[in-house]
Enzyme design. Structure first.
Site, PDB file in Angstrom:
ATOM      1  N   ASP A   1    -112.829  34.007 -24.975  1.00  0.00           N
ATOM      2  CA  ASP A   1    -114.092  34.179 -24.222  1.00  0.00           C
ATOM      3  C   ASP A   1    -115.033  35.277 -24.745  1.00  0.00           C
ATOM      4  OD1 ASP A   1    -112.746  32.296 -22.724  1.00  0.00           O
ATOM      5  OD2 ASP A   1    -112.766  33.408 -20.845  1.00  0.00           O
TER       6      ASP A   1
ATOM      7  N   LYS B   1    -112.703  25.804 -20.814  1.00  0.00           N
ATOM      8  CA  LYS B   1    -111.876  25.845 -19.601  1.00  0.00           C
ATOM      9  C   LYS B   1    -112.739  26.261 -18.427  1.00  0.00           C
ATOM     10  CE  LYS B   1    -110.701  30.533 -20.732  1.00  0.00           C
ATOM     11  NZ  LYS B   1    -111.452  31.179 -19.621  1.00  0.00           N
TER      12      LYS B   1
ATOM     13  N   CYS C   1    -108.692  36.648 -18.273  1.00  0.00           N
ATOM     14  CA  CYS C   1    -108.363  35.523 -19.150  1.00  0.00           C
ATOM     15  C   CYS C   1    -107.346  35.866 -20.235  1.00  0.00           C
ATOM     16  CB  CYS C   1    -109.637  34.929 -19.732  1.00  0.00           C
ATOM     17  SG  CYS C   1    -110.614  34.155 -18.420  1.00  0.00           S
TER      18      CYS C   1
HETATM   19  C1  VGL Z   1    -113.092  35.733 -17.017  1.00  0.00           C
HETATM   20  C2  VGL Z   1    -113.600  36.323 -14.875  1.00  0.00           C
HETATM   21  C3  VGL Z   1    -114.139  35.082 -14.640  1.00  0.00           C
HETATM   22  C4  VGL Z   1    -112.519  36.143 -18.341  1.00  0.00           C
HETATM   23  C5  VGL Z   1    -113.614  34.485 -16.808  1.00  0.00           C
HETATM   24  O1  VGL Z   1    -112.897  35.571 -19.374  1.00  0.00           O
HETATM   25  O2  VGL Z   1    -111.679  37.066 -18.350  1.00  0.00           O
HETATM   26  N1  VGL Z   1    -113.083  36.641 -16.053  1.00  0.00           N
HETATM   27  N2  VGL Z   1    -114.139  34.163 -15.610  1.00  0.00           N
END
Ligand code: VGL
Ligand code: ZN
Length: 208
Positions: free
Chosen positions: A13, A112, A157
């Site tokens: 991410d 995702k 994540c």
């Molecule tokens: C994430 C919070 C919400 C992450 C993704 O990538 O850690 N954190 N969505």
């Protein structure tokens, strides 16, 4: 530089919304990019993940009247849900991978969190713990034995992916220099404790 055998680097991410100026900016998040570049050179296999939510996603505080970002609410099945600012909405610039991230050899971009009614932190399974992404099968079929993780955010994540990698039977490493945390409501301490208990290793000395 030698290439680590039977290993994959999962870059979690590294998207505009998790970087400074983004909707859910991780403090110091941009600091992960140079070490990730150094790491990627040491892996034959690199996979990127992308948080990819439809508008109105269940994890957004804006979807629940009267709720604020970073509040924690119980879900009907008893699990706790952190409510987030709207982030990584499909097709927006915030959801794009950072243009500073340059890993052209990455083999797969795994999206995702695209189901409206389930959150998804882990690269392996949705947050209901049941709905698989297919990554376990992809890695097993390709002979991967070891999973190294980096990216954003460590306490969501990255750690959820690390725990699922362990459960799937991979030897699992997190690279501390190449990850940063959100740290809300004790999430960082909880994530570090859970990873330690599960046997996730810290990969030291990979970055010169
Ligand atoms: C994430 C919070 C919400 C992450 C993704 O990538 O850690 N954190 N969505
Ligand atoms: Zn998300």
């Amino acid at each position: 530089m030698s290439i680590l055998p039977a290993s994959v680097l999962l870059v979690i991410d590294v998207q505009n919304d998790f970087l400074p100026g983004g909707a859910l900016a991780v403090p110091d998040g941009h600091a992960v990019i140079p070490p990730i570049h150094a790491l990627a050179e040491q892996f034959e296999h690199v996979i990127l993940t992308q948080d990819w939510h439809p508008a109105g996603h269940m994890s957004f505080a804006s979807s629940r009247p009267g709720r604020q970002p970073f509040e924690v609410i119980p879900l009907p099945d008893g699990r706790a849900q952190v409510l987030w600012p709207d982030h990584c909405v499909q097709g927006t610039s915030g959801a794009a991978l950072s243009s500073a991230l340059r890993i052209p050899k990455a083999e797969l971009i795994l999206r995702k969190g695209f189901r409206s009614h389930i959150d998804s932190y882990s690269a392996f399974a949705e947050a209901d713990g049941k709905t698989a992404t297919g990554l376990t099968g992809y890695l097993r079929e390709r002979g991967v034995k070891r999973v190294y993780l980096c990216g954003l955010a460590l306490d969501f994540c990255v750690s959820w992916s690390a725990l699922d990698a362990m459960h799937a039977g991979f030897e699992t490493f997190v690279v501390p220099e190449a990850t940063r945390a959100i740290d809300t409501n004790g999430s960082l301490e909880a994530a570090i404790g859970a990873m330690h208990k599960a046997g996730v290793h810290l990969a030291d000395g990979l970055i010169a």
